[in-house]
Design a protein around this motif. Structure first.
Motif, mmCIF file in Angstrom:
data_model
loop_
_atom_site.group_PDB
_atom_site.id
_atom_site.type_symbol
_atom_site.label_atom_id
_atom_site.label_comp_id
_atom_site.label_asym_id
_atom_site.label_seq_id
_atom_site.Cartn_x
_atom_site.Cartn_y
_atom_site.Cartn_z
ATOM 1 N N LEU A 1 -4.356 5.622 -1.778
ATOM 2 C CA LEU A 1 -5.669 5.438 -1.146
ATOM 3 C C LEU A 1 -6.537 6.681 -1.332
ATOM 4 C CD1 LEU A 1 -4.650 3.632 2.177
ATOM 5 C CD2 LEU A 1 -5.879 2.640 0.248
ATOM 6 N N ALA A 2 -5.920 7.868 -1.178
ATOM 7 C CA ALA A 2 -6.690 9.099 -1.359
ATOM 8 C C ALA A 2 -7.127 9.256 -2.809
ATOM 9 C CB ALA A 2 -5.857 10.303 -0.913
ATOM 10 N N TRP A 3 -6.263 8.880 -3.737
ATOM 11 C CA TRP A 3 -6.595 8.978 -5.162
ATOM 12 C C TRP A 3 -7.761 8.053 -5.503
ATOM 13 C CZ3 TRP A 3 -4.439 11.833 -9.235
ATOM 14 C CH2 TRP A 3 -4.840 11.467 -10.515
ATOM 15 N N PRO B 1 16.840 -4.935 7.578
ATOM 16 C CA PRO B 1 15.538 -5.609 7.419
ATOM 17 C C PRO B 1 14.403 -4.999 8.239
ATOM 18 C CG PRO B 1 17.299 -7.219 7.583
ATOM 19 C CD PRO B 1 17.920 -5.890 7.880
ATOM 20 N N PRO B 2 14.615 -4.640 9.522
ATOM 21 C CA PRO B 2 13.495 -4.025 10.251
ATOM 22 C C PRO B 2 13.038 -2.700 9.645
ATOM 23 C CG PRO B 2 15.198 -4.768 11.781
ATOM 24 C CD PRO B 2 15.775 -4.878 10.409
ATOM 25 N N ALA B 3 14.006 -1.895 9.170
ATOM 26 C CA ALA B 3 13.639 -0.607 8.588
ATOM 27 C C ALA B 3 12.946 -0.769 7.240
ATOM 28 C CB ALA B 3 14.885 0.271 8.432
ATOM 29 N N ALA B 4 13.287 -1.856 6.521
ATOM 30 C CA ALA B 4 12.704 -2.073 5.193
ATOM 31 C C ALA B 4 11.388 -2.841 5.240
ATOM 32 C CB ALA B 4 13.707 -2.823 4.313
ATOM 33 N N ALA B 5 11.090 -3.510 6.354
ATOM 34 C CA ALA B 5 9.893 -4.356 6.426
ATOM 35 C C ALA B 5 8.591 -3.619 6.110
ATOM 36 C CB ALA B 5 9.812 -5.014 7.806
ATOM 37 N N PRO B 6 8.384 -2.360 6.585
ATOM 38 C CA PRO B 6 7.119 -1.681 6.261
ATOM 39 C C PRO B 6 6.896 -1.467 4.777
ATOM 40 C CG PRO B 6 8.233 -0.588 8.096
ATOM 41 C CD PRO B 6 9.195 -1.579 7.542
ATOM 42 N N ILE B 7 7.973 -1.513 3.981
ATOM 43 C CA ILE B 7 7.811 -1.348 2.534
ATOM 44 C C ILE B 7 6.908 -2.438 1.975
ATOM 45 C CG2 ILE B 7 9.042 -1.310 0.328
ATOM 46 C CD1 ILE B 7 11.474 -0.222 1.835
ATOM 47 N N ILE B 8 7.031 -3.644 2.537
ATOM 48 C CA ILE B 8 6.202 -4.767 2.081
ATOM 49 C C ILE B 8 4.723 -4.445 2.270
ATOM 50 C CG2 ILE B 8 5.664 -7.204 2.479
ATOM 51 C CD1 ILE B 8 8.584 -7.490 3.498
ATOM 52 N N LEU B 9 4.391 -3.929 3.452
ATOM 53 C CA LEU B 9 3.007 -3.569 3.742
ATOM 54 C C LEU B 9 2.512 -2.479 2.799
ATOM 55 C CD1 LEU B 9 0.464 -3.601 5.575
ATOM 56 C CD2 LEU B 9 1.644 -1.946 7.033
ATOM 57 N N ILE C 1 -0.635 -2.677 0.055
ATOM 58 C CA ILE C 1 -1.820 -1.809 0.107
ATOM 59 C C ILE C 1 -1.999 -1.056 -1.205
ATOM 60 C CG2 ILE C 1 -2.783 0.243 1.212
ATOM 61 C CD1 ILE C 1 -1.640 -0.731 3.844
ATOM 62 N N ILE C 2 -0.912 -0.509 -1.752
ATOM 63 C CA ILE C 2 -0.997 0.226 -3.015
ATOM 64 C C ILE C 2 -1.517 -0.685 -4.126
ATOM 65 C CG2 ILE C 2 0.356 1.385 -4.803
ATOM 66 C CD1 ILE C 2 2.252 2.312 -2.537
ATOM 67 N N THR C 3 -0.947 -1.879 -4.219
ATOM 68 C CA THR C 3 -1.360 -2.822 -5.260
ATOM 69 C C THR C 3 -2.822 -3.206 -5.104
ATOM 70 O OG1 THR C 3 0.900 -3.702 -5.304
ATOM 71 C CG2 THR C 3 -0.822 -5.025 -6.349
ATOM 72 N N ALA C 4 -3.232 -3.520 -3.881
ATOM 73 C CA ALA C 4 -4.611 -3.933 -3.639
ATOM 74 C C ALA C 4 -5.595 -2.810 -3.953
ATOM 75 C CB ALA C 4 -4.774 -4.385 -2.190
ATOM 76 N N ALA C 5 -5.222 -1.566 -3.656
ATOM 77 C CA ALA C 5 -6.131 -0.438 -3.904
ATOM 78 C C ALA C 5 -6.412 -0.278 -5.388
ATOM 79 C CB ALA C 5 -5.529 0.845 -3.330
#
Length: 692
Positions: free
Chosen positions: A167-169, A292-300, A304-308
């Motif tokens: 996002l900063a880039w 799964p709970p610890a890995a779930a934020p990876i999806i988000l 975001i990276i892809t969309a940016a």
């Protein structure tokens, strides 16, 4: 490194065949004469650092992962994984040097850096796979669960760091980034209130007790709370969306204000999904499914990276590209809910058939019984658990709400007290104490100091909370478990505190150095703020455990009262320190209040323990302090080799790698020599063992 169990021989043979073919293909590609990506329409500057560097990293990540799985060296070596990794490093050096004989190819140290990063990434993914394959869900030792949460949280934090960097880039520390950071805080505020924070703290103790003796009642409780949470969050979503749209239409704001409101309206639908995801994660944790709970934020983060990058390549307007990022946030929230519900349904923790919800859940009746004044006729275990959860949820929401509002206030202070150079405050004839982009700088800095906090501090707190809830009635067991958590937290937290202070300049230069929309001064801005946050990493981590210890005792009132006093102090310090220190004043205020809060929580928790800081704990902390001092003495000379005032990205990476490796080895070797039990707990499969 933890190694996975050996696979069947036929799979091992097949894996070695795949490894051989992959290795040959990689060797041919790396020596292909005059390879020109532009011939196939790929420009090297399409990605940060160059497309060729990403190809190097991904290619060698695949090589490391395949090699470690296939075990090409067999079992002849004492540590086959270490021997394989050493072989791969040697090959990467030889591969780069051999390119001098290929026409049109050149040897560059940055290509080898990219290859080395790929080797480390591939090794890390193999290590994660080994932990997952060896993890026993029935293991009751929380240190074992800490390892899996730490590993996956580390992966998640890496992606989170990549998200902030991307996002900063793409957008820089600009008005658009300030607007997105503020907008994204809104759903995250409710996530803490109605999801992973307050609700989980109230839900887990009751769900844990019911699951042990009345599993069907535990399932009914979970289903009832899910429906209640969905109704509350959807109602809040409708109210907030109406309010935001009205503000945008009727209000008179600056351009930055209107963009912030529109981004908030777009990201707010993420709120119900992330809150429900947090509740599903709490259920998974109780059932010893921490992955799964610890890995779930990876999806988000990936969304975001892809969309940016896609957004900025499709449209030239940064504002329009940021709207695509906001839409990706909501899409990721939907996917997280579906994925975690599928895991719960597969193990029959919740009904796979959605029609079962109508027959098993009667929300109005359940709330009426649970909240009735006269409970003498209430013999239903589920209703009793629901009542206890709701009574605890209220104060917990208030306590965590104050903390989250405090975080939001920090961002709002940075938002309203920042402007372009030379501009003056509209209500006073003085210049802004902060500059545009400082909201984004604070967000980027938070990601850096939260890295060790999330990887270990929150991981320990997440894993220990169900264990503390289970032994809350035994003062001796509760004390022993809490002391272990405090010792483990200090073992990582104190070296991380000192280490982050030492490497802050090369760290920020390596990530936020000039490139894309980032300017030469941005890394220095982040480093200056990081110096304020870093001294209290140990306190941030310890507060997570101490607060959960109160929640395990079903006492949210005490931490709530302490939180209220800390918010008041923090707000006063914020408005005072921003004038001499700028954005760093907010960081120093946060660190000061966190340290003071930790000390007060330790004093108050004595009500439930024999002695939280016993002689054994003091001795452990003293040895950890000695190790930390030794680490600082060894790391500092490695940094003096470089000119820290004039770092390029390459020299910053070199300084960071050398200092980090030196510090980690110093801590490990010193802990082995001093025979620290904390290191044994982390490395041993048995986890916690009593000291003799």
């Amino acid at each position: 490194m933890t190694q996975p169990d050996p696979p069947p021989s036929r799979y091992l043979t097949f894996g070695r065949a795949i490894l051989f073919l992959y290795w040959i293909a990689l060797a041919i590609a790396s020596h292909w004469p005059r390879m020109d990506l532009q011939r196939v329409g790929i420009h090297n500057d399409m990605l940060p650092f160059g497309v060729d560097k990403w190809l190097h990293a991904f290619a060698y990540a695949g090589l490391a992962w395949l090699a470690l799985l296939a075990k090409p060296l067999g079992k002849k070596w004492r540590s086959p994984a270490l021997a394989t990794f050493t072989l791969l490093v040697a090959y990467s050096i030889a591969d780069e040097l051999a390119q001098t004989w290929a026409p049109g190819r050149t040897v560059t140290i940055t290509d080898w850096y990219a290859s080395s990063i790929g080797l480390l990434a591939g090794t890390f993914f193999w290590w994660i796979g080994g932990i997952l394959s060896n993890h026993d869900p029935q293991d009751t030792n929380f240190v074992a669960h800490t390892r899996i949460v730490s590993a996956l949280t580390l992966l998640s934090r890496v992606f989170g760091l990549c998200r902030d960097w991307a996002l900063a880039w793409v957008f820089g520390f600009s008005m658009i980034m300030d607007a997105f950071v503020i907008a994204f805080m809104a759903p995250n505020l409710f996530r803490r209130l109605f999801g992973e924070g307050a609700l989980s703290a109230a839900f887990i103790p009751q769900y844990t007790k019911l699951r042990e003796k009345f599993p069907l009642d535990a399932q009914r409780l979970a289903m009832t709370v899910c429906i209640l949470l969905a109704i509350i969050t959807i109602a809040l979503l409708i109210i907030c969306e109406i309010g935001l749209l009205s503000l945008n239409t009727l209000g008179s704001f600056t351009e930055r204000g209107h963009i912030t409101i529109k981004l908030a309206a777009m990201t707010f639908p993420f709120m119900p999904f992330v809150c429900i995801t947090a509740l599903l994660a709490a259920m998974l944790q109780v059932h010893k499914k921490f992955g799964p709970p610890a890995a779930a934020p990876i999806i988000l983060n990936i969304a975001i990276i892809t969309a940016a990058f896609i957004g900025i390549s499709l449209v030239e307007d940064p504002e329009a590209a940021m709207y695509l990022v906001a839409a990706a946030v909501v899409a990721a929230g939907i996917f997280q809910v579906i994925w975690q519900y599928h895991i719960l349904a597969k193990d029959n923790i919740v009904p796979a058939n959605l029609s079962a919800w109508r027959t098993q859940v009667h929300l109005k009746k359940s709330l009426r019984i649970a909240l009735a004044r006269d409970q003498s006729q209430n013999n239903d275990n589920m209703h009793t658990g629901l009542r206890a959860m709701l009574l605890q949820w209220g104060p917990t929401v208030l306590g965590l709400g104050i903390l989250q509002i405090n975080t939001l206030l920090d961002a709002l202070i940075a938002f309203f007290f920042s402007g372009d150079p030379g501009q003056k405050l509209p209500f006073a004839n003085v210049q802004y104490p902060m500059q545009t982009g400082d909201v984004a700088v604070l967000g980027a800095t938070s990601r850096l100091y939260e890295f060790p906090l999330g990887v270990f501090g929150i991981a320990v707190a997440t894993a220990i909370f169900p264990a503390l809830s289970a032994v809350a009635d035994s003062k001796k067991q509760f004390t022993s478990l809490l002391q272990q958590g405090l010792r483990l937290t200090m073992f990582i937290g104190l070296p991380a505190t000192v280490g982050l202070i030492l490497v802050r300049d090369p760290l920020t230069q390596a990530i936020y150095g000039q490139g894309g929309q980032l300017t030469a001064q941005d890394a220095s801005r982040v480093s200056w703020v990081l110096l304020g946050y870093a001294p209290a990493i140990w306190a941030y981590s310890m507060n997570q455990i101490l607060t959960r210890a109160f929640y395990a005792q079903q006492n949210p009132i005490t931490p709530m009262k302490i939180a209220v006093s800390m918010v008041t102090l923090n707000f006063a310090l914020n408005l005072t320190l921003i004038w001499p220190l700028g954005a760093a004043g907010l960081a120093w205020s946060t660190a000061t209040c966190a340290s003071l809060q930790c000390l007060i929580l330790i004093l108050k928790i004595r009500r439930y323990t024999d002695n939280p800081i016993s002689k054994t704990v003091w001795q452990s902390w003293s040895r950890i302090a000695l190790i930390t001092a030794l680490m600082a003495v060894t790391v500092y000379p490695t940094l003096t080799i470089f000119d820290l005032t004039n770092l390029t990205r390459t020299t910053a990476v070199q300084a960071l790698a050398l200092a980090t490796l030196t510090g980690a080895l110093t801590v490990f070797i010193a802990a082995k020599i001093l025979k620290l039990h904390e290191l044994k707990w982390l490395l041993s499969r048995k986890g916690f063992t009593e000291e003799k």
